[in-house]
Structures are given as C-alpha cells and as structure tokens.
Design a protein around this motif. Structure first.
Motif, PDB file in Angstrom:
ATOM      1  N   GLY A  26      -7.899  28.539   8.643  1.00 40.34           N
ATOM      2  CA  GLY A  26      -7.433  28.595   7.270  1.00 40.34           C
ATOM      3  C   GLY A  26      -5.949  28.353   7.115  1.00 40.34           C
ATOM      4  N   GLU A  27      -5.207  28.261   8.246  1.00 39.94           N
ATOM      5  CA  GLU A  27      -3.771  28.052   8.174  1.00 39.94           C
ATOM      6  C   GLU A  27      -3.432  26.567   8.186  1.00 39.94           C
ATOM      7  OE1 GLU A  27      -2.138  32.153  10.281  1.00 39.94           O
ATOM      8  OE2 GLU A  27      -1.873  30.222  11.295  1.00 39.94           O
ATOM      9  N   LYS A  28      -2.324  26.238   7.577  1.00 47.34           N
ATOM     10  CA  LYS A  28      -1.850  24.864   7.488  1.00 47.34           C
ATOM     11  C   LYS A  28      -1.215  24.444   8.807  1.00 47.34           C
ATOM     12  CE  LYS A  28      -0.583  21.195   4.887  1.00 47.34           C
ATOM     13  NZ  LYS A  28      -1.513  20.370   4.098  1.00 47.34           N
ATOM     14  N   VAL A  71     -14.719  19.147  21.988  1.00 43.01           N
ATOM     15  CA  VAL A  71     -14.211  19.391  20.632  1.00 43.01           C
ATOM     16  C   VAL A  71     -13.958  20.887  20.496  1.00 43.01           C
ATOM     17  CG1 VAL A  71     -14.660  19.210  18.166  1.00 43.01           C
ATOM     18  CG2 VAL A  71     -15.493  17.434  19.717  1.00 43.01           C
ATOM     19  N   ILE A  72     -12.731  21.271  20.168  1.00 44.27           N
ATOM     20  CA  ILE A  72     -12.389  22.692  20.107  1.00 44.27           C
ATOM     21  C   ILE A  72     -12.105  23.180  18.688  1.00 44.27           C
ATOM     22  CG2 ILE A  72     -11.500  22.803  22.461  1.00 44.27           C
ATOM     23  CD1 ILE A  72      -8.702  22.396  21.349  1.00 44.27           C
ATOM     24  N   ALA A  73     -11.846  22.245  17.765  1.00 46.36           N
ATOM     25  CA  ALA A  73     -11.548  22.646  16.386  1.00 46.36           C
ATOM     26  C   ALA A  73     -11.702  21.449  15.464  1.00 46.36           C
ATOM     27  CB  ALA A  73     -10.127  23.210  16.290  1.00 46.36           C
ATOM     28  N   LYS A  74     -11.695  21.741  14.152  1.00 48.26           N
ATOM     29  CA  LYS A  74     -11.765  20.683  13.149  1.00 48.26           C
ATOM     30  C   LYS A  74     -10.675  20.903  12.104  1.00 48.26           C
ATOM     31  CE  LYS A  74     -16.685  19.586  13.681  1.00 48.26           C
ATOM     32  NZ  LYS A  74     -17.994  19.439  13.000  1.00 48.26           N
ATOM     33  N   ILE A  75     -10.032  19.806  11.729  1.00 45.76           N
ATOM     34  CA  ILE A  75      -8.948  19.834  10.753  1.00 45.76           C
ATOM     35  C   ILE A  75      -9.411  19.176   9.463  1.00 45.76           C
ATOM     36  CG2 ILE A  75      -6.614  19.050  10.198  1.00 45.76           C
ATOM     37  CD1 ILE A  75      -6.575  21.114  12.352  1.00 45.76           C
ATOM     38  N   ASP A  76      -9.218  19.866   8.339  1.00 42.82           N
ATOM     39  CA  ASP A  76      -9.518  19.309   7.022  1.00 42.82           C
ATOM     40  C   ASP A  76      -8.215  18.766   6.448  1.00 42.82           C
ATOM     41  OD1 ASP A  76     -10.287  18.638   4.515  1.00 42.82           O
ATOM     42  OD2 ASP A  76     -11.195  20.562   3.995  1.00 42.82           O
ATOM     43  N   GLU A  77      -8.107  17.427   6.415  1.00 36.59           N
ATOM     44  CA  GLU A  77      -6.871  16.812   5.942  1.00 36.59           C
ATOM     45  C   GLU A  77      -6.626  17.017   4.451  1.00 36.59           C
ATOM     46  OE1 GLU A  77      -5.815  13.078   8.663  1.00 36.59           O
ATOM     47  OE2 GLU A  77      -7.720  12.807   7.609  1.00 36.59           O
ATOM     48  N   ASN A  78      -7.683  17.331   3.702  1.00 31.73           N
ATOM     49  CA  ASN A  78      -7.546  17.530   2.251  1.00 31.73           C
ATOM     50  C   ASN A  78      -7.542  19.003   1.856  1.00 31.73           C
ATOM     51  OD1 ASN A  78      -7.669  14.690   1.762  1.00 31.73           O
ATOM     52  ND2 ASN A  78      -9.895  14.785   2.053  1.00 31.73           N
ATOM     53  N   GLY A  79      -7.632  19.876   2.873  1.00 31.45           N
ATOM     54  CA  GLY A  79      -7.721  21.302   2.579  1.00 31.45           C
ATOM     55  C   GLY A  79      -6.375  21.917   2.241  1.00 31.45           C
ATOM     56  N   GLU A  80      -6.439  23.114   1.683  1.00 26.03           N
ATOM     57  CA  GLU A  80      -5.250  23.893   1.373  1.00 26.03           C
ATOM     58  C   GLU A  80      -5.334  25.216   2.099  1.00 26.03           C
ATOM     59  OE1 GLU A  80      -4.888  24.317  -2.800  1.00 26.03           O
ATOM     60  OE2 GLU A  80      -4.706  22.164  -3.196  1.00 26.03           O
ATOM     61  N   ALA A  81      -4.178  25.750   2.491  1.00 24.53           N
ATOM     62  CA  ALA A  81      -4.143  27.019   3.234  1.00 24.53           C
ATOM     63  C   ALA A  81      -4.890  28.095   2.477  1.00 24.53           C
ATOM     64  CB  ALA A  81      -2.707  27.451   3.472  1.00 24.53           C
ATOM     65  N   GLY A  82      -5.778  28.786   3.185  1.00 24.33           N
ATOM     66  CA  GLY A  82      -6.564  29.855   2.565  1.00 24.33           C
ATOM     67  C   GLY A  82      -7.912  29.397   2.084  1.00 24.33           C
TER      68      GLY A  82
END
Length: 424
Positions: A26-28, A71-82
């Motif tokens: 959930g963190e940026k 694969v250890i994690a996924k990043i949401d490029e359009n997401g916002e913190a929280g």
C-alpha cells in the motif's frame, strides 16, 4: 500490474532468503527505490523497483526462500498510497449502479449515509503515519508499530528519535516480563531452558561448504614458527614516518601478504585450483583476507596484491575490514581469490588448523605472538616474540615437500623484513 522479480545476483548465486521488506503493502515507491533486502550466501543485497507506483501485492514473506526470476511483488502504476486504482474504479461503478436504481425511502436513507461512510473510508485509507523510509526501516528493525507512536513534531511527522524512545519503553516492559517467561518456558527434550534460533542462510552455507571441503579435498596441515623480532623492530622504527606519509598504520598484514605473494611465485601449485581433470595455475595474486563478523566468517579479496605497495595493502585491508563490520561488502568484494590468509591471533589463538577456502588449495593461518625461550645458533638462549604459522593445503596436487618449502620461504622473508621491503 507490473511484476517485480528477483534479479540476477551473481554467477554463483541463484537463490536467497527474504531478510526484510523495506516497503509495506500500500506504500508508494519510486523507480529505483529499494523495496526488499535479500540475504544470499555471501552478502545481503537490496532488490529495487523497476517501476513507480504503489506496492499492491506482496507474494513472499520474510524468511521465505526465493530464486532468481521468482515474482516477489506487484506494482500498481496507477495506484495511490493507501489504496489501488482497481479498488477506486470498483467503488465508482458501485456508486453509479446505486444511482441508477429506483429510489425508495430506504435507498434515500442509505444515500444520506454513504457520504459519511465514504469520507470515513477515505480517512482510514489515507490515515497513514507520516515518516521517512529510513524511520520506517528503523521501526521495523526494532519491532515498533508506527501507529502506536505519538510524534513530538507538531506537524505529526514521526522521527527516528520517536521510534528509539518507543523502543526503550518496550524494552523496559520486556524486562519486567522476562522472569515470568523463564518460569513458564516450554519443556523440550532438555531438562533445563533453552533458546532456539534458526540458522541464517549465510551460516548454513558456511557450514555446508566447510563440510564439503573436508569431504572432497585431501586436506593436510604443516606447521612452523617464525621469529617476529626483526619485523617488530622495523615497525617500531618506521611506524610514525609511515603513518605521516601514507595516512595508515604499518601492520603485520602487509608483510605477510608480500611474503605470501613471493612464496606463491616460487611455488605456483599453491596458487592453483582443480577443475575436473585439470590443474589451473593462476598467474594473478588476489589474496583473500578472512574477516570475522557477527553473521559469520567472510573473505573479502585484495586484488593484484603483487602490484600494491605496503601502504596500498594496508589501506585495502583496512577498507575491506570496515566494510565487513558495517555489512557493506559487495559480491565483487568477495568473489574470486587465489589464496587466503586468516589471522586467529587477533582472538588469542596460539595454534589452529585452518580449513581451505574452496576451490583454493592453500590457506595460511597466523596466530598470536608469544614470548618464548629460543635456542640461538651459538647455543645461547634468548626470549623472543614467536608466532606459529600453519599452512593447510590440498594434498591431491600439493606434495608435502612443496608445502613445507612454501611455509619455510614465508618464514624466511618475515624474519628478514628489510630484504622483503627492498624486493617489495
């Protein structure tokens, strides 16, 4: 969603253990930010994000073993913190669907409640403690929840001092409970209390390789002793001048390194390794220096020691030792090496049998300097500062004659350091 995978670490390293997540779900994160610390067989390395966005999914936990390419994690490029963009879009669709439904008294009441509910959800999502990445990492190291800390900063930003203060309070509370915990400790196969601790990946690797060396190599050790009188006298005479000129102290390691390089040139088999049915004689002199750290023994390498001056060797040894203590050694610092020197004397060891640093076939063990009575050539007896030396070698390719002569040559050069300085 963009996937974060375990990158290529080094030619001989294909897996590691998740030591610590530096960023929480959930963190940026920004492109290039370190998000994970990975413990490998040799050093800890940081895995960086290749994308900017929000850490949407964490697929491995601390303590899990992973391999290169996992694969250890996924990043949401359009997401916002929280929160994430997908969650936001789902909420929007739900709201639109509710607006299109026939209005009833119950729906009207629900619509009145929705703004307050949405406002609360938004507050919960964004109500994250304000702290720098360094502060968050320190809190994780100390096991402190940032949500439990009341910051001194009027703006509400949590500082490292706030975290340290919370840790102190937690430690005091733990002391009060310690005696009670001892009384209620679980019974094991032992009659008295014990503490179990999982071996780190590095310690497991060290144990495995040491056993492998003893099983695969025909390891043998030969001993000798060296009179340190002249080298100690030379150091006493030149130490101040050396320090003023080079900015580093004149120690024993530069003398022993130079002596080892000279002996290796005379006995090249000691500077070799076995590869299948071939003996590879190395024409370079990268000398490993065994260093003891809290996480185990590491062997950083002094490159091209034959080309370095005494001051150059002392500086390199000092820099590598500091990096080892600070946990900042890189894989390049530890890779390779043609021969190793280990100094058990700094811990007071009088005599020991060093174990080979595979695939090397020779290792020199230094020990503590001890004054002992010595019979001189004229049969007189003098008290001299003496050091035992030990050379462990692989008897598969090094015969006893060569091993003994190698160690005698090191002894001769150490006992005549002036000649060693001239030959440089």
């Amino acid at each position: 969603m963009k996937e974060i995978v375990v990158p290529e670490l080094a030619e001989s390293i294909t897996e590691g253990t998740v030591a610590e997540w530096l960023v929480q779900k959930g963190e940026k994160v920004e492109k290039g930010d370190a998000i994970l610390e990975l413990e490998t067989d040799k050093v800890n390395v940081e895995v960086n994000s290749d994308f900017t966005g929000v850490l949407a999914e964490v697929l491995v936990e601390e303590g899990d073993d992973v391999e290169v390419g996992d694969v250890i994690a996924k990043i949401d490029e359009n997401g916002e913190a929280g929160g994430s963009s997908s969650e936001s879009s789902e909420e929007t669709v739900e709201k639109e669907e509710k607006k299109e439904e026939p209005s009833t008294e119950k729906q009207a009441e629900e619509k009145k409640e929705e703004p307050a509910k949405e406002e609360k959800e938004e507050t919960d999502a964004t109500d994250q403690p304000v702290a720098s990445p360094a502060t968050r990492k320190r809190a994780r190291e100390l096991g402190i929840d940032l949500n439990d800390i009341k910051p001194k900063d009027p703006v509400g930003r949590i500082s490292k001092e706030d975290v340290e203060a919370a840790a102190s309070q937690k430690a005091e509370g733990s002391k009060a409970k310690s005696s009670k915990k001892e009384e209620t400790s679980e019974k094991t196969e032992f009659d008295k209390p014990v503490e179990r601790e999982k071996l780190s990946r590095r310690r497991q690797t060290i144990a495995k390789r040491l056993v492998e060396v003893q099983q695969e190599a025909a390891m043998l050790t030969t001993f000798n002793e060296v009179d340190m009188t002249n080298i100690m006298k030379l150091r006493s005479e030149r130490k101040d001048e050396f320090l003023d000129k080079h900015g580093v102290k004149l120690g024993f390691m530069s003398f022993f390194t130079k002596a080892v390089v000279g002996a290796l040139k005379e006995f090249p088999l000691v500077n070799s390794e076995i590869q299948g049915k071939e003996v590879v004689k190395k024409k370079f002199y990268d000398i490993g220096m065994a260093v003891s750290t809290e996480e185990g023994l590491v062997v950083p390498v002094v490159r091209d020691a034959d080309r370095l001056s005494f001051a150059g060797i002392e500086k390199e040894v000092g820099d590598l030792a500091k990096k080892a203590r600070d946990g900042k050694l890189t894989l390049d610092d530890l890779s390779g090496g043609s021969f190793t020197i280990t100094n058990g004397g700094i811990f007071g060891s009088l005599l020991s049998t060093p174990i080979l640093n595979s695939p090397q076939v020779g290792i020199l063990g230094m020990h503590t300097i001890q004054k002992r009575p010595v019979v001189m050539p004229d049969d007189s007896i003098e008290v001299r500062p003496m050091m035992y030396l030990a050379l462990s070698y692989d008897h598969r390719i090094i015969d006893g004659r060569e091993a003994v002569q190698f160690l005698v040559r090191v002894k001769e050069m150490i006992e005549d350091p002036y000649d060693l300085l001239l030959e440089g």
